[in-house]
Design an enzyme around this catalytic site. Structure first.
Site, mmCIF file in Angstrom:
data_model
loop_
_atom_site.group_PDB
_atom_site.id
_atom_site.type_symbol
_atom_site.label_atom_id
_atom_site.label_comp_id
_atom_site.label_asym_id
_atom_site.label_seq_id
_atom_site.Cartn_x
_atom_site.Cartn_y
_atom_site.Cartn_z
ATOM 1 N N ASP A 218 0.858 -1.190 0.000
ATOM 2 C CA ASP A 218 0.000 0.000 0.000
ATOM 3 C C ASP A 218 0.894 1.241 0.000
ATOM 4 O OD1 ASP A 218 -2.461 1.314 -0.018
ATOM 5 O OD2 ASP A 218 -2.593 1.368 2.167
ATOM 6 N N ASP A 235 3.166 1.777 8.178
ATOM 7 C CA ASP A 235 1.947 1.014 7.909
ATOM 8 C C ASP A 235 2.143 -0.088 6.869
ATOM 9 O OD1 ASP A 235 -0.608 0.099 7.983
ATOM 10 O OD2 ASP A 235 -1.522 1.850 7.034
#
Length: 338
Positions: A218, A235
């Protein structure tokens, strides 16, 4: 966390509950905390009594298994050991004897207490990178190349791989089976999504011999933070096995000629550390198509969570699905182009 109300998985996650959770793993807050932007999980910045600041992530129940989360943590720690600038989880203190809390992993990085699962990382500041700057793009390319050079040295065994089934056909079927596409747009969206996925599958089949590696998954500008020392990423929640281009295409923007310039600059830096198979560039539009379909299902699955209607008030209307159908038709043209 409340077992009685799965549509509100974070209903019991009060500030006191956050501070108690951290104290249970040896991290004592001074009372100051701030909730950060996150819809999938709940994330808090917490000031500790020792003067440091950490970020605590509370995982959405049911999305990942413990083994999948720990494999993500292991990848981050591996990158950190190789001096690749990522924000890796902290090693947690073993909870006191008799506590219901467990700390999982070797080293322990995931805390579990019933349905509540969380990890803690040091706070790392940064700003959004200037992707119009050639030097910035080159340095980001080098960073991703360094990350992939380490990623190639191992494999995921628990994480869900990225392919047409996992990110395309499965979410499409869920949306249709649960009647989440507006009835006035359902037939046209179903037809367009089926055609788009068939073409995407053809493109992936033609690239069957392209190497799949561990990737961030991502890697958009919001997960790349810039400092005077260069980029670092946060993340890794969507870490997966995929072609390397998955970590590059979300950094592209603008018209086609601008995207071509951007990818050329990124690869100039990338290939200082890692080779790149140029055939993967043909997977950019199929990957974009999968992300569109997956994003719609991701929103629909979580729309009972009170945070989602507030943040995405436009989602689910007939006009939304009609617009998505047009996007898919555009993607069909893009994937069909020579």
């Amino acid at each position: 966390m409340s077992d009685a109300n799965p549509s509100q998985p974070f209903a019991d996650l009060t500030p006191h509950a956050v501070l108690d959770a951290l104290a249970n793993v040896g991290l004592h807050g001074d009372g100051r905390l701030m909730q950060l932007n996150s819809y999938e999980n709940r994330v808090f910045q917490v000031a500790l009594e020792d003067g440091s600041t950490v970020v605590a992530k509370f995982y959405r129940p049911g999305r990942w298994s413990d083994a999948q989360i720990l494999e993500e943590h292991g990848f981050a720690l591996e990158l950190e050991r190789a001096e690749v600038p990522v924000v890796a989880p902290l090693v947690l203190d073993t909870p006191r004897t008799g506590a219901t809390l467990q700390c999982l992993g070797d080293p322990p990085t995931l805390a579990r207490d019933g349905l509540l699962r969380y990890a803690v990382a040091p706070r790392r500041a940064g700003r959004a990178p200037d992707l119009d700057d050639v030097d910035t793009l080159t340095r980001i390319g080098r960073f991703i190349g360094r990350m992939h050079a380490v990623a190639r040295q191992g494999h995921f065994h628990e994480r869900r791989p990225l392919n047409v089934m996992t990110l395309g056909r499965a979410p499409r079927e869920w949306l249709l089976q649960h009647n989440r596409v507006a009835s006035s747009a359902s037939a046209s969206w179903a037809k367009a999504s089926q055609r788009a996925l068939d073409i995407a599958q053809e493109r992936f089949d033609a690239m069957a011999d392209v190497r799949r590696i561990r990737v961030h998954g991502d890697c958009h500008p919001g997960n790349l933070l810039w400092t005077p020392q260069g980029p670092h990423c946060v993340d890794l929640d969507d870490a997966t096995t995929a072609p390397a281009v998955q970590d590059l295409w979300m950094l592209l923007s603008g018209e086609a000629f601008e995207a071509r310039r951007q990818i050329a600059v990124l690869l100039e830096g990338y290939e200082d550390f890692c080779d790149f198979d140029r055939r993967e560039l043909l997977l950019i539009e199929p990957l974009r198509t999968l992300r569109m379909i997956h994003h719609g299902a991701w929103l629909a699955e979580r729309f009972d969570d009170p945070a989602f209607p507030i943040a995405f008030p436009w989602f689910g209307s007939p006009s939304y699905w009609a617009e998505q159908t047009q996007y898919l038709l555009t993607q069909i043209d893009a994937m069909s182009a020579p």
